[in-house]
Design an enzyme around this catalytic site. Structure first.
Site, PDB file in Angstrom:
ATOM      1  N   HIS A  42      -0.298   1.921  -2.599  1.00 22.85           N
ATOM      2  CA  HIS A  42      -1.498   1.412  -2.307  1.00 22.85           C
ATOM      3  C   HIS A  42      -2.581   1.045  -3.196  1.00 22.85           C
ATOM      4  O   HIS A  42      -3.445   0.384  -3.205  1.00 22.85           O
ATOM      5  CB  HIS A  42      -2.103   2.439  -1.512  1.00 22.85           C
ATOM      6  CG  HIS A  42      -1.404   2.695  -0.160  1.00 22.85           C
ATOM      7  ND1 HIS A  42      -0.928   1.604   0.829  1.00 22.85           N
ATOM      8  CD2 HIS A  42      -0.913   3.657   0.307  1.00 22.85           C
ATOM      9  CE1 HIS A  42      -0.068   2.277   1.739  1.00 22.85           C
ATOM     10  NE2 HIS A  42      -0.183   3.625   1.417  1.00 22.85           N
ATOM     11  N   HIS A  44      -2.709   9.731   1.351  1.00 30.29           N
ATOM     12  CA  HIS A  44      -2.382   8.786   2.537  1.00 30.29           C
ATOM     13  C   HIS A  44      -3.857   7.940   2.671  1.00 30.29           C
ATOM     14  O   HIS A  44      -4.845   8.145   2.766  1.00 30.29           O
ATOM     15  CB  HIS A  44      -2.153   9.653   3.795  1.00 30.29           C
ATOM     16  CG  HIS A  44      -2.032   8.791   5.071  1.00 30.29           C
ATOM     17  ND1 HIS A  44      -1.188   8.308   5.404  1.00 30.29           N
ATOM     18  CD2 HIS A  44      -3.035   8.856   6.002  1.00 30.29           C
ATOM     19  CE1 HIS A  44      -1.334   7.635   6.606  1.00 30.29           C
ATOM     20  NE2 HIS A  44      -2.498   8.164   7.240  1.00 30.29           N
TER      21      HIS A  44
END
Length: 160
Positions: free
Chosen positions: A42, A155
């Site tokens: 990410h 996350h």
């Protein structure tokens, strides 16, 4: 009776095997901590086009990931978001360790456009650039993570 019992046991083994395979498709590679895998998936200041950027992730997963979002920021900036007020995670409602960014960041969202691809070298993605807030789940660092950050993102829960 014996054939039915034997058949049902084989079906159960097949089902358990498929569940194990499905679970492993979503798991992080064991050589990475949760924070390291978060960064690989990410964080990218200047991601190339999605089809190229996703190759790294897909090579670890051995399949085409359906979608992914790259935040165009630094890991340190995301770690700072971990210091924001804790909230319930929007997509994982059982978790209370999420934190929302205070500022929109540039990002690149990738959507798989050929889900039937049999070989990871054939995965193709549509690029969707944007600028959004994001929500991350954070946890205490793993002993294998740098001691520089005691709490790390693990996350990406949502972009808003």
């Amino acid at each position: 009776m014996v054939p039915k019992l034997f058949t049902s046991q084989i079906c159960l083994l097949l089902l358990l095997g498929l569940m194990g395979v499905e679970g492993s498709l979503h798991a992080r590679p064991p050589q990475f901590t949760r924070a390291q895998w978060f960064a690989i998936q990410h964080i990218s200041l200047n991601p190339p086009r999605c089809t190229i950027a996703m190759r790294v992730i897909n090579n670890y997963r051995w399949r085409c990931k359906n979608q992914n979002t790259f935040l165009r920021t630094t890991f340190a900036n995301v770690v700072n978001v971990c210091g924001n007020q804790s909230i319930r995670c929007p997509h994982n409602r059982t978790l209370n360790n999420c934190h929302q960014s205070r500022f929109r960041v540039p990002l690149l969202h990738c959507d798989l456009i050929n889900p039937g691809a049999q070989n990871i070298s054939n995965c193709r993605y549509a690029d969707r650039p944007g600028r959004r807030f994001y929500v991350v789940a954070c946890d205490n660092r793993d002993p294998r993570d740098s001691p520089r950050y005691p709490v790390v993102p693990v996350h990406l829960d949502a972009t808003i």
